[in-house]
Design an enzyme around this catalytic site. Structure first.
Site, PDB file in Angstrom:
ATOM      1  N   ASN A   1      -4.506  -0.306 -77.322  1.00  0.00           N
ATOM      2  CA  ASN A   1      -4.807  -0.623 -75.919  1.00  0.00           C
ATOM      3  C   ASN A   1      -3.912   0.188 -74.973  1.00  0.00           C
ATOM      4  O   ASN A   1      -3.383  -0.327 -73.980  1.00  0.00           O
ATOM      5  CB  ASN A   1      -4.638  -2.125 -75.661  1.00  0.00           C
ATOM      6  CG  ASN A   1      -5.564  -2.626 -74.563  1.00  0.00           C
ATOM      7  OD1 ASN A   1      -6.339  -1.860 -73.983  1.00  0.00           O
ATOM      8  ND2 ASN A   1      -5.482  -3.900 -74.257  1.00  0.00           N
TER       9      ASN A   1
ATOM     10  N   HIS B   1      -5.809 -12.191 -69.503  1.00  0.00           N
ATOM     11  CA  HIS B   1      -6.682 -12.466 -70.643  1.00  0.00           C
ATOM     12  C   HIS B   1      -7.358 -13.831 -70.537  1.00  0.00           C
ATOM     13  O   HIS B   1      -8.471 -14.002 -71.034  1.00  0.00           O
ATOM     14  CB  HIS B   1      -5.886 -12.400 -71.949  1.00  0.00           C
ATOM     15  CG  HIS B   1      -5.735 -11.022 -72.491  1.00  0.00           C
ATOM     16  ND1 HIS B   1      -4.717 -10.183 -72.119  1.00  0.00           N
ATOM     17  CD2 HIS B   1      -6.482 -10.318 -73.382  1.00  0.00           C
ATOM     18  CE1 HIS B   1      -4.831  -9.031 -72.753  1.00  0.00           C
ATOM     19  NE2 HIS B   1      -5.891  -9.088 -73.525  1.00  0.00           N
TER      20      HIS B   1
END
Length: 497
Positions: A322, A358
């Site tokens: 990521n 998230h």
């Protein structure tokens, strides 16, 4: 929590194909949308890129992206439109009131996203409108910072800010095209408006090799997707919640969990690689020239495959996984907290932001807490090894082939085993699920961290202090001998005088 029902376009063919291959229809739509980036790239390069009027380019990207978004999420596409329009009008009204604009833009997008999570949340990962919306939130927040950076003097900007600052706000059509860019709106990656504008203006077009590089990335993505599907077929998530898993021998348990984590990680990596391949093919990702003078098309890379597969520590995973999102957080969150004058607090705040971004699930917060603790522990171990072990036994260890083999096996085992521990909470999300898996492996991750912390701080307290005391006594003895030598020399000096 309210039960969420998605209003998607009805498609009997899609439902039939999904049931035939044994995957959820939402997952099939997601994969097809990612793969659609390749024909979109071919159409653009063949027909649109040669058109001088840039309005046509923006209309093409906005139309294709919005259409693909509707294909996935139906009428829920309106959420992304609200986000884009809100930022557009905030720029028109408040651009020169920098602090107010940034605060409202940030709070609006994060609040909207968190409300979306609240009303759509479940025990599993859901392929809903909130998935591309979290990508859009970062894009709009970053875009807001770039707009305000454009108002500053050049001397006030950092190197990164100079590359992304926008002196002139784009039109609504340009902003829509940037936000809905076909291969970038669904699962990332993040890129600034300046990159999109340079691409549309043809600044990258003279460089060659993008199609070949894109095809290679596509091949890597397809490979990781196959490995992921095969691996998770043998080690499904549900297996680790069963009594059968808890009855396996401890060593086998922790290795199974580690290999499962690898396969779970490949799910994300395959999506990023397939997406990156499409972006490379369309020509967006030019970064400059590599060390051999060849065009480098890794400007939007989200994973460093070599480091991912050859790394030995959790920090290597953080550095290789990521990447694009981590760079965004570094540029727009971590570095913007420089005024705190404390790297630890800034790093903690950046990880906290990532956890909130998230969603609400406790698994996210445990994951980022573990990242912080494990990376910090690894740095302590490295420091202990280089400062204490090697100075005393390095001449023996470095010349031993057996030690080198054991060192390699230990690091690779740690890499696999601890990856399983660290990714468990991220995948299982809910406390009542990930705590079951933690219990099944006897909480070995916590145990190791606690034992190391006890040893490390005990060593620092007793051995380091005694070493410093001994060093101090040696210095005093040396000073005493020096003084005595000086005293003995004084009579001789007087005689010579």
């Amino acid at each position: 929590m309210a039960e969420f029902e998605e209003d998607l376009p009805h498609n009997g063919l899609m439902d039939g194909i999904a049931s035939g291959v044994g995957v959820p229809v939402e997952a099939l739509r997601l994969l097809l949308t990612i793969l659609a980036g390749y024909p979109v790239a071919a159409l653009y390069q063949k027909f649109i890129s040669v058109i001088a009027d840039k309005t046509v380019h923006h209309m093409f990207f906005a139309g294709c992206g919005a259409g693909l978004c509707y294909f996935n999420y139906g009428l829920d596409t309106y959420h992304s439109l609200i986000a884009i329009l809100t930022t557009y009008f905030l720029v028109l009204l408040l651009r020169k009131k920098t602090q107010i604009f940034l605060a409202i833009n940030f709070v609006f997008h994060m609040s909207y996203l968190l409300l979306g999570y609240f009303y759509t949340s479940s025990n599993d990962y859901d392929i809903l409108w909130t998935m591309p919306h979290c990508i859009l939130v970062l894009r709009m927040i970053g875009y807001g910072f770039d707009i305000t950076d454009g108002l500053k003097e050049e001397s006030e900007l950092s190197k990164d800010q100079k590359e992304t600052a926008l002196k002139k706000p784009p039109s609504l059509l340009e902003l829509l095209a940037f936000s809905y860019f076909p291969s970038g709106f669904l699962v990332g990656p993040q890129f600034p408006f300046r990159r999109y504008k340079a691409f549309v203006d043809g600044e990258f077009r003279q460089h060659e090799g993008n199609v070949e590089a894109g095809v290679r990335r596509f091949g890597a993505g397809a490979f990781y997707l196959i490995v992921c599907q095969v691996g998770l077929r043998y080690l499904p998530d549900s297996y680790f919640l069963t009594p059968e898993f808890a009855q396996v021998s401890f060593v086998k348990r922790i290795y199974l969990l580690g290999f499962w984590a690898k396969f779970s990680l490949y799910k994300y990596i395959s999506c990023w690689l397939l997406t990156e391949g499409a972006l490379i093919c369309i020509g967006l990702t030019y970064k400059g020239e590599d060390k051999n003078g060849q065009p480098d098309w890794s400007g939007c890379s989200n994973v460093k495959l070599k480091l991912l597969e050859t790394g030995n520590t959790m920090e290597h995973y953080v550095q290789s996984f990521n990447v694009n999102t981590n760079q965004w957080v570094g540029q727009y969150i971590y570095k913007r907290l420089k005024f705190l004058n404390n790297r630890t607090i800034s790093y903690g705040a950046a990880l906290g932001f990532l956890a909130v971004w998230h969603g609400y699930h406790s698994g996210y917060y445990m994951t980022f807490l573990m990242e912080y603790m494990v990376v910090s522990t690894e740095k302590q171990i490295t420091r202990f090894y280089t400062k204490v072990v090697l100075p005393q036994w390095g001449h023996i260890l470095n010349n031993s082939d057996i030690y080198k083999l054991l060192y390699f096996i230990t690091l690779k085992s740690y890499n696999v085993v601890y990856m399983g521990w660290c990714l468990t909470a991220f995948v299982f999300l809910k406390y009542e699920r990930w705590i079951v898996v933690y219990g099944a492996v006897s909480y070995y991750g916590f145990t190791f961290l606690v034992l190391w912390a006890a040893f490390y701080h005990t060593f620092n307290h007793f051995f380091r202090s005694s070493s410093r005391k001994l060093a101090g006594e040696d210095q005093k003895l040396q000073d005493s001998n020096t003084d005595k030598l000086v005293e003995e020399k004084k009579p001789e000096d007087k005689k010579s005088e």
